[in-house]
Design a protein around this motif. Sequence first.
Motif, PDB file in Angstrom:
ATOM      1  N   ILE A 158     -67.711  82.960 169.039  1.00  0.00           N
ATOM      2  CA  ILE A 158     -68.678  83.262 167.979  1.00  0.00           C
ATOM      3  C   ILE A 158     -69.078  82.024 167.184  1.00  0.00           C
ATOM      4  CG2 ILE A 158     -67.944  85.656 167.747  1.00  0.00           C
ATOM      5  CD1 ILE A 158     -66.280  84.816 165.295  1.00  0.00           C
ATOM      6  N   GLY A 159     -68.315  80.944 167.304  1.00  0.00           N
ATOM      7  CA  GLY A 159     -68.624  79.708 166.582  1.00  0.00           C
ATOM      8  C   GLY A 159     -68.209  78.512 167.403  1.00  0.00           C
ATOM      9  N   GLU A 160     -67.056  77.958 167.049  1.00  0.00           N
ATOM     10  CA  GLU A 160     -66.506  76.843 167.819  1.00  0.00           C
ATOM     11  C   GLU A 160     -65.442  77.354 168.786  1.00  0.00           C
ATOM     12  OE1 GLU A 160     -65.881  72.940 165.651  1.00  0.00           O
ATOM     13  OE2 GLU A 160     -65.702  74.359 164.008  1.00  0.00           O
ATOM     14  N   GLY A 161     -65.511  76.905 170.016  1.00  0.00           N
ATOM     15  CA  GLY A 161     -64.463  77.184 170.986  1.00  0.00           C
ATOM     16  C   GLY A 161     -63.828  75.864 171.343  1.00  0.00           C
TER      17      GLY A 161
ATOM     18  N   TYR B  27     -68.459  75.312 173.111  1.00  0.00           N
ATOM     19  CA  TYR B  27     -67.196  75.522 173.830  1.00  0.00           C
ATOM     20  C   TYR B  27     -66.848  74.215 174.519  1.00  0.00           C
ATOM     21  CZ  TYR B  27     -63.890  78.839 176.066  1.00  0.00           C
ATOM     22  OH  TYR B  27     -62.770  79.546 176.454  1.00  0.00           O
ATOM     23  N   SER B  28     -65.665  73.666 174.229  1.00  0.00           N
ATOM     24  CA  SER B  28     -65.339  72.350 174.786  1.00  0.00           C
ATOM     25  C   SER B  28     -63.834  72.144 174.871  1.00  0.00           C
ATOM     26  CB  SER B  28     -65.955  71.239 173.922  1.00  0.00           C
ATOM     27  OG  SER B  28     -65.459  71.305 172.595  1.00  0.00           O
ATOM     28  N   ALA B  29     -63.434  71.217 175.716  1.00  0.00           N
ATOM     29  CA  ALA B  29     -62.016  70.907 175.905  1.00  0.00           C
ATOM     30  C   ALA B  29     -61.450  70.093 174.752  1.00  0.00           C
ATOM     31  CB  ALA B  29     -61.825  70.146 177.211  1.00  0.00           C
ATOM     32  N   ILE B  30     -62.328  69.470 173.996  1.00  0.00           N
ATOM     33  CA  ILE B  30     -61.936  68.672 172.839  1.00  0.00           C
ATOM     34  C   ILE B  30     -63.104  68.665 171.870  1.00  0.00           C
ATOM     35  CG2 ILE B  30     -62.774  66.509 173.862  1.00  0.00           C
ATOM     36  CD1 ILE B  30     -60.443  65.059 172.508  1.00  0.00           C
ATOM     37  N   SER B  31     -62.840  68.507 170.612  1.00  0.00           N
ATOM     38  CA  SER B  31     -63.927  68.473 169.634  1.00  0.00           C
ATOM     39  C   SER B  31     -64.772  67.223 169.848  1.00  0.00           C
ATOM     40  CB  SER B  31     -63.370  68.472 168.209  1.00  0.00           C
ATOM     41  OG  SER B  31     -62.736  67.233 167.928  1.00  0.00           O
ATOM     42  N   PRO B  32     -66.052  67.271 169.502  1.00  0.00           N
ATOM     43  CA  PRO B  32     -66.892  66.075 169.620  1.00  0.00           C
ATOM     44  C   PRO B  32     -66.326  64.885 168.842  1.00  0.00           C
ATOM     45  CG  PRO B  32     -68.285  67.985 169.372  1.00  0.00           C
ATOM     46  CD  PRO B  32     -66.864  68.462 169.169  1.00  0.00           C
ATOM     47  N   GLU B  33     -65.691  65.152 167.677  1.00  0.00           N
ATOM     48  CA  GLU B  33     -65.081  64.058 166.913  1.00  0.00           C
ATOM     49  C   GLU B  33     -63.935  63.426 167.700  1.00  0.00           C
ATOM     50  OE1 GLU B  33     -67.178  66.643 164.044  1.00  0.00           O
ATOM     51  OE2 GLU B  33     -65.780  67.011 165.689  1.00  0.00           O
TER      52      GLU B  33
ATOM     53  N   ALA C 107     -73.495  64.454 175.073  1.00  0.00           N
ATOM     54  CA  ALA C 107     -72.983  64.067 176.389  1.00  0.00           C
ATOM     55  C   ALA C 107     -71.993  65.070 176.960  1.00  0.00           C
ATOM     56  CB  ALA C 107     -72.326  62.693 176.296  1.00  0.00           C
ATOM     57  N   MET C 108     -71.360  65.853 176.108  1.00  0.00           N
ATOM     58  CA  MET C 108     -70.268  66.718 176.536  1.00  0.00           C
ATOM     59  C   MET C 108     -70.707  68.044 177.163  1.00  0.00           C
ATOM     60  SD  MET C 108     -67.713  66.111 173.298  1.00  0.00           S
ATOM     61  CE  MET C 108     -66.548  67.393 173.759  1.00  0.00           C
ATOM     62  N   LYS C 109     -71.981  68.408 176.991  1.00  0.00           N
ATOM     63  CA  LYS C 109     -72.490  69.668 177.549  1.00  0.00           C
ATOM     64  C   LYS C 109     -71.692  70.858 177.011  1.00  0.00           C
ATOM     65  CE  LYS C 109     -75.305  67.246 180.027  1.00  0.00           C
ATOM     66  NZ  LYS C 109     -76.712  67.112 179.582  1.00  0.00           N
ATOM     67  N   ILE C 110     -71.778  71.073 175.717  1.00  0.00           N
ATOM     68  CA  ILE C 110     -70.944  72.077 175.056  1.00  0.00           C
ATOM     69  C   ILE C 110     -71.705  73.321 174.619  1.00  0.00           C
ATOM     70  CG2 ILE C 110     -69.333  70.331 174.211  1.00  0.00           C
ATOM     71  CD1 ILE C 110     -70.706  70.430 171.513  1.00  0.00           C
ATOM     72  N   THR C 111     -73.013  73.371 174.842  1.00  0.00           N
ATOM     73  CA  THR C 111     -73.793  74.511 174.368  1.00  0.00           C
ATOM     74  C   THR C 111     -73.632  75.712 175.289  1.00  0.00           C
ATOM     75  OG1 THR C 111     -75.815  73.965 175.583  1.00  0.00           O
ATOM     76  CG2 THR C 111     -75.503  72.904 173.432  1.00  0.00           C
ATOM     77  N   ALA C 112     -74.039  76.874 174.797  1.00  0.00           N
ATOM     78  CA  ALA C 112     -73.925  78.102 175.583  1.00  0.00           C
ATOM     79  C   ALA C 112     -74.708  77.995 176.891  1.00  0.00           C
ATOM     80  CB  ALA C 112     -74.415  79.289 174.760  1.00  0.00           C
ATOM     81  N   ALA C 113     -75.890  77.381 176.830  1.00  0.00           N
ATOM     82  CA  ALA C 113     -76.698  77.234 178.047  1.00  0.00           C
ATOM     83  C   ALA C 113     -75.981  76.358 179.074  1.00  0.00           C
ATOM     84  CB  ALA C 113     -78.064  76.632 177.700  1.00  0.00           C
TER      85      ALA C 113
ATOM     86  N   ARG D 290     -74.384  77.655 182.686  1.00  0.00           N
ATOM     87  CA  ARG D 290     -74.794  76.996 183.927  1.00  0.00           C
ATOM     88  C   ARG D 290     -73.588  76.561 184.763  1.00  0.00           C
ATOM     89  NH1 ARG D 290     -78.050  73.934 181.700  1.00  0.00           N
ATOM     90  NH2 ARG D 290     -76.856  71.993 181.559  1.00  0.00           N
ATOM     91  N   PHE D 291     -72.494  76.204 184.095  1.00  0.00           N
ATOM     92  CA  PHE D 291     -71.273  75.813 184.801  1.00  0.00           C
ATOM     93  C   PHE D 291     -70.492  77.018 185.317  1.00  0.00           C
ATOM     94  CE2 PHE D 291     -71.180  71.966 181.753  1.00  0.00           C
ATOM     95  CZ  PHE D 291     -72.016  71.243 182.593  1.00  0.00           C
ATOM     96  N   GLY D 292     -70.907  78.225 184.941  1.00  0.00           N
ATOM     97  CA  GLY D 292     -70.226  79.426 185.399  1.00  0.00           C
ATOM     98  C   GLY D 292     -68.978  79.783 184.619  1.00  0.00           C
ATOM     99  N   VAL D 293     -68.787  79.160 183.449  1.00  0.00           N
ATOM    100  CA  VAL D 293     -67.586  79.410 182.654  1.00  0.00           C
ATOM    101  C   VAL D 293     -67.689  80.719 181.874  1.00  0.00           C
ATOM    102  CG1 VAL D 293     -66.140  78.515 180.774  1.00  0.00           C
ATOM    103  CG2 VAL D 293     -67.092  76.948 182.485  1.00  0.00           C
TER     104      VAL D 293
END
Length: 324
Positions: A196-199, A221-227, A246-252, A256-259
């Motif tokens: 719903i917000g940050e993953g 949604y990301s494996a690590i925060s952008p910071e 660069a991290m490709k963290i958006t819902a779109a 697209r990655f199938g996650v």
Amino acid sequence: MANDMPFEQPLAELRGKIDELKKFSEEKQIDFSEEIRRLEQRYQELEAELYVGMTAAQRMQIARHPARPTTLDYIHSMFTDFVELHGDRLYGDDLAIVGGIAKLDGIPVTVVGHQKGKDTKDNIARHFGSPHPEGFRKALRLMRQADKFRRPIITFIDTKGAYPGNAAEERGQGEAIARNLLEMASFRVPIVCIVIGEGGSGGALALGVGNRVLMLENAIYSAISPEGAASIIYKDASKALHAAEAMKITAADIERFGVIDGIVPEPKGGAHRDPAAQADILKEHVVRHLTELLGFGEEELREDRYNKFRKLGRFTHIQEGNHA
């Protein structure tokens, strides 16, 4: 407006001019209807341009908006008969995780999620939504109970990551997260997870092993925060906005990655603009997926969950001596 983000400033300024012109027209009894109409049209055009072409950094700002609806907001809007349950029965009660039993359109469910605070005092009490081990163990306790009594599980994900302090590590942060991943994979009930917000990182994954994983339109949604990524890659945490692109963290990107299995639309400007409407939209998506999953048998649910995560990622075999 107080809820405006920096990149929304042109919209705010134009809206201010429109409101000012309307007020002047009423006070002076002068007809400015044509000018107001043109400004309103320009506002709609600018709004469309701004929100259709948002960057990852802009979506990240919306995902972190202090007025964005939290887990408890959605629970009180989407569910009935909610009874909150506390404690992990091992150490204590972590307020960064909330959960309990409730009904979703008359269906008994267990609902669990990360909870950020509404103000500074509340955020401190809830560790800004970053759980300690007892938070993850509380979530697991509630999900085990759901599995025992065959109640579907709904999880809401909204955290920058697990709490990074020494005390959390001393109490087994890594083990607590890993235990959740292991046991969620084996539960015999439907599991629907929503970012719903940050993953962020393992803190998100600990509530993210579901048959269906959804994301709100402006969630990340990301494996690590952008910071964190910026501090490692660029040696400068202030470059977080650049890292977000660069991290490709958006819902779109994540879809697209199938996650994830679907994107839940948000009102223009983000969920905080109309929390009630957002809850209605989200409820519709959750009920649809849950209804589908309720038709699965116990082993089918496990197999469905296994196959979902087993197919993530791409693997390439490089023959010996071939370094291309």
